[in-house]
Design a protein around this motif. Structure first.
Motif, mmCIF file in Angstrom:
data_model
loop_
_atom_site.group_PDB
_atom_site.id
_atom_site.type_symbol
_atom_site.label_atom_id
_atom_site.label_comp_id
_atom_site.label_asym_id
_atom_site.label_seq_id
_atom_site.Cartn_x
_atom_site.Cartn_y
_atom_site.Cartn_z
ATOM 1 N N ALA A 56 -24.541 29.584 40.827
ATOM 2 C CA ALA A 56 -23.764 30.403 39.894
ATOM 3 C C ALA A 56 -23.841 29.814 38.491
ATOM 4 C CB ALA A 56 -22.309 30.468 40.341
ATOM 5 N N ILE A 57 -23.965 30.693 37.500
ATOM 6 C CA ILE A 57 -23.859 30.318 36.087
ATOM 7 C C ILE A 57 -22.688 31.119 35.522
ATOM 8 C CG2 ILE A 57 -24.952 30.541 33.830
ATOM 9 C CD1 ILE A 57 -26.203 28.348 35.301
ATOM 10 N N HIS A 58 -21.776 30.458 34.832
ATOM 11 C CA HIS A 58 -20.535 31.120 34.418
ATOM 12 C C HIS A 58 -20.726 32.139 33.306
ATOM 13 C CE1 HIS A 58 -18.263 28.677 37.114
ATOM 14 N NE2 HIS A 58 -18.625 27.552 36.538
ATOM 15 N N ILE A 59 -21.772 32.003 32.491
ATOM 16 C CA ILE A 59 -22.119 33.039 31.513
ATOM 17 C C ILE A 59 -23.627 33.224 31.570
ATOM 18 C CG2 ILE A 59 -20.139 32.661 29.998
ATOM 19 C CD1 ILE A 59 -21.934 31.042 28.150
ATOM 20 N N ALA A 60 -24.080 34.475 31.582
ATOM 21 C CA ALA A 60 -25.509 34.740 31.768
ATOM 22 C C ALA A 60 -25.832 36.159 31.311
ATOM 23 C CB ALA A 60 -25.893 34.556 33.240
ATOM 24 N N ASP A 61 -27.128 36.498 31.383
ATOM 25 C CA ASP A 61 -27.552 37.858 31.065
ATOM 26 C C ASP A 61 -26.943 38.837 32.063
ATOM 27 O OD1 ASP A 61 -29.183 36.855 29.044
ATOM 28 O OD2 ASP A 61 -30.977 36.795 30.310
ATOM 29 N N LYS A 62 -26.642 40.023 31.595
ATOM 30 C CA LYS A 62 -26.060 41.040 32.465
ATOM 31 C C LYS A 62 -26.975 41.350 33.644
ATOM 32 C CE LYS A 62 -23.886 45.616 32.285
ATOM 33 N NZ LYS A 62 -23.540 46.770 31.400
ATOM 34 N N GLY A 106 -7.814 27.396 30.193
ATOM 35 C CA GLY A 106 -8.458 27.010 28.938
ATOM 36 C C GLY A 106 -9.963 27.007 29.057
ATOM 37 N N LEU A 107 -10.475 26.583 30.230
ATOM 38 C CA LEU A 107 -11.919 26.558 30.441
ATOM 39 C C LEU A 107 -12.485 27.971 30.433
ATOM 40 C CD1 LEU A 107 -14.185 24.534 30.937
ATOM 41 C CD2 LEU A 107 -13.800 24.792 33.391
ATOM 42 N N HIS A 108 -11.758 28.915 31.016
ATOM 43 C CA HIS A 108 -12.210 30.306 31.007
ATOM 44 C C HIS A 108 -12.284 30.837 29.576
ATOM 45 C CE1 HIS A 108 -10.606 30.741 35.395
ATOM 46 N NE2 HIS A 108 -11.818 30.228 35.338
ATOM 47 N N LYS A 109 -11.343 30.432 28.726
ATOM 48 C CA LYS A 109 -11.376 30.860 27.326
ATOM 49 C C LYS A 109 -12.588 30.294 26.610
ATOM 50 C CE LYS A 109 -6.359 31.453 26.927
ATOM 51 N NZ LYS A 109 -5.107 30.970 26.296
ATOM 52 N N VAL A 110 -12.952 29.053 26.961
ATOM 53 C CA VAL A 110 -14.147 28.439 26.389
ATOM 54 C C VAL A 110 -15.375 29.269 26.742
ATOM 55 C CG1 VAL A 110 -15.710 26.468 26.605
ATOM 56 C CG2 VAL A 110 -13.277 26.083 26.280
ATOM 57 N N TYR A 111 -15.495 29.631 28.024
ATOM 58 C CA TYR A 111 -16.640 30.417 28.456
ATOM 59 C C TYR A 111 -16.657 31.788 27.767
ATOM 60 C CZ TYR A 111 -17.555 27.011 32.160
ATOM 61 O OH TYR A 111 -17.851 25.872 32.860
ATOM 62 N N ASP A 112 -15.494 32.393 27.615
ATOM 63 C CA ASP A 112 -15.422 33.697 26.960
ATOM 64 C C ASP A 112 -15.909 33.611 25.514
ATOM 65 O OD1 ASP A 112 -14.426 34.844 29.232
ATOM 66 O OD2 ASP A 112 -12.322 34.784 28.587
ATOM 67 N N MET A 113 -15.473 32.572 24.800
ATOM 68 C CA MET A 113 -15.880 32.405 23.413
ATOM 69 C C MET A 113 -17.386 32.182 23.305
ATOM 70 S SD MET A 113 -14.623 29.565 20.588
ATOM 71 C CE MET A 113 -12.915 30.132 20.659
ATOM 72 N N ALA A 114 -17.908 31.317 24.168
ATOM 73 C CA ALA A 114 -19.344 31.040 24.145
ATOM 74 C C ALA A 114 -20.141 32.280 24.525
ATOM 75 C CB ALA A 114 -19.667 29.886 25.089
ATOM 76 N N ALA A 115 -19.661 33.042 25.512
ATOM 77 C CA ALA A 115 -20.372 34.243 25.946
ATOM 78 C C ALA A 115 -20.479 35.258 24.824
ATOM 79 C CB ALA A 115 -19.673 34.865 27.157
ATOM 80 N N ARG A 116 -19.392 35.459 24.089
ATOM 81 C CA ARG A 116 -19.430 36.425 22.987
ATOM 82 C C ARG A 116 -20.444 36.007 21.925
ATOM 83 N NH1 ARG A 116 -13.798 36.343 23.805
ATOM 84 N NH2 ARG A 116 -13.521 34.917 22.051
ATOM 85 N N PHE A 117 -20.440 34.730 21.563
ATOM 86 C CA PHE A 117 -21.350 34.275 20.517
ATOM 87 C C PHE A 117 -22.807 34.344 20.977
ATOM 88 C CE2 PHE A 117 -23.778 31.014 18.265
ATOM 89 C CZ PHE A 117 -23.561 31.402 16.953
ATOM 90 N N GLY A 122 -19.830 37.424 31.120
ATOM 91 C CA GLY A 122 -19.067 36.451 31.885
ATOM 92 C C GLY A 122 -19.129 36.723 33.373
ATOM 93 N N GLN A 123 -19.181 35.654 34.168
ATOM 94 C CA GLN A 123 -19.259 35.787 35.621
ATOM 95 C C GLN A 123 -18.035 36.505 36.190
ATOM 96 O OE1 GLN A 123 -20.120 32.112 37.753
ATOM 97 N NE2 GLN A 123 -18.693 32.685 39.363
ATOM 98 N N ALA A 124 -16.852 36.117 35.728
ATOM 99 C CA ALA A 124 -15.623 36.674 36.299
ATOM 100 C C ALA A 124 -15.537 38.181 36.104
ATOM 101 C CB ALA A 124 -14.401 35.990 35.689
ATOM 102 N N GLU A 125 -16.075 38.674 34.968
ATOM 103 C CA GLU A 125 -16.003 40.107 34.677
ATOM 104 C C GLU A 125 -17.179 40.873 35.284
ATOM 105 O OE1 GLU A 125 -15.936 37.735 32.128
ATOM 106 O OE2 GLU A 125 -13.757 37.645 32.348
#
Length: 298
Positions: A56-62, A106-117, A122-125
């Protein structure tokens, strides 16, 4: 400038928490045209039953999550990691002060910020954790909180220890190049600067697997659930966990009599090295003849 600093901090924390993977389960495939961060699907077999370790990668291509979604449907059960995942589908309750769940939030927020940039998903979504064949195979929030207190662990402390105190610490991106890439506003340039750190094959996290809640205790729980599912007659299982869990998990599977039988790779980040050329309009407007501004007869 403050926003850039927050984003830089987010990227650094993301690198610390996911960089230390194992070569067998995450890699970078690169040529002159692109760099591709890839995770593996590694299959193990015992007495006709198969278990796939799906990185699993927490942020990735759709497209990566779409491909995984199709694959998940081929399994009798998909065992997934998520501390507190037993509450999926229930109203979320805010963590109490001092609860390690605050760190997870807080870690999820980090991933969300990085994913947007980085123009990633995001994996969770992107993953349907409510699918009928999805089975929670991780610690509850209560268990995780208690066990971390007993071991004196924290997520950030573990990440820093794994990234800096291992026999071969993870090579970090060049700060000047990373900042220049961020200031350019081009997400692909940033991804090219950090992809090798995320995909390098040093076993930093695996080095601490024998003494941690975050790896070994959660792996033990996952394989307990796997054993239960196999006993219930489900013979085609997938384990959807972060790749850092897999060196320890593989040792446990081999110790249980499983044999590794195959491995394939799925691209999580596909990063072109050249900017795409602009596409001209299909029907460009015809050029009109130039009209002279000089009056007739002058």
């Amino acid at each position: 400038m403050a926003r850039k600093q927050r984003l830089a901090n987010a990227l650094v924390l993301m690198i610390l928490t996911v960089a230390a993977q194992a070569e067998d389960f995450i890699r970078v495939d690169e040529d002159k045209d692109a760099a591709r961060l890839q995770t593996s699907v590694t299959r193990y077999e015992r007495n006709g039953a198969t278990v796939d370790l799906i990185g699993a990668i927490h942020i990735a291509d759709k497209a990566y999550y779409q491909k995984l979604g199709t694959r998940f449907k081929t399994h009798d059960a998909v065992l997934f990691e998520m501390i507190g995942g037993e509450n999926i589908g229930k109203p979320a309750e805010p963590p109490e002060p001092g609860d390690p769940a605050q760190n997870l939030s807080g870690l999820h927020k980090v991933y969300d910020m990085a994913a947007r940039f980085l123009n990633l998903s995001g994996q969770a979504e992107s993953i349907d954790y409510t699918a009928p064949n999805f089975v929670h195979a991780d610690l509850t929030h209560e268990e995780f909180t208690r066990m971390q207190k007993e071991r004196g662990e924290s997520l950030l402390g573990f990440a820093i220890k794994a990234g800096s105190e291992a026999p071969e610490p993870a090579k970090q991106p060049d700060p000047a190049k990373l900042i220049a890439a961020m200031l350019s506003g081009k997400s692909n340039l940033v991804k090219l600067e950090i992809v090798h750190t995320l995909g390098q094959g040093d076993d930093q996290i695996a080095a601490f697997a024998g003494e941690s809640v975050i790896i070994s205790d959660r792996n033990q729980r996952c394989l307990e659930v796997m054993t239960r599912e196999l006993a219930a007659g489900r013979t085609k299982l997938g384990i959807f966990y972060g790749a850092a869990h897999f060196p320890d998990m593989e040792k446990r599977l081999l110790g249980m009599g499983f044999e590794r039988v195959s491995q394939e790779w799925i691209t999580a980040w596909d990063i072109p090295k050249k900017e795409p050329k602009p596409v001209p309009p299909e029907n460009p407007a015809p050029l009109l003849p130039h009209k002279s501004s000089t009056p007739k007869g002058s």
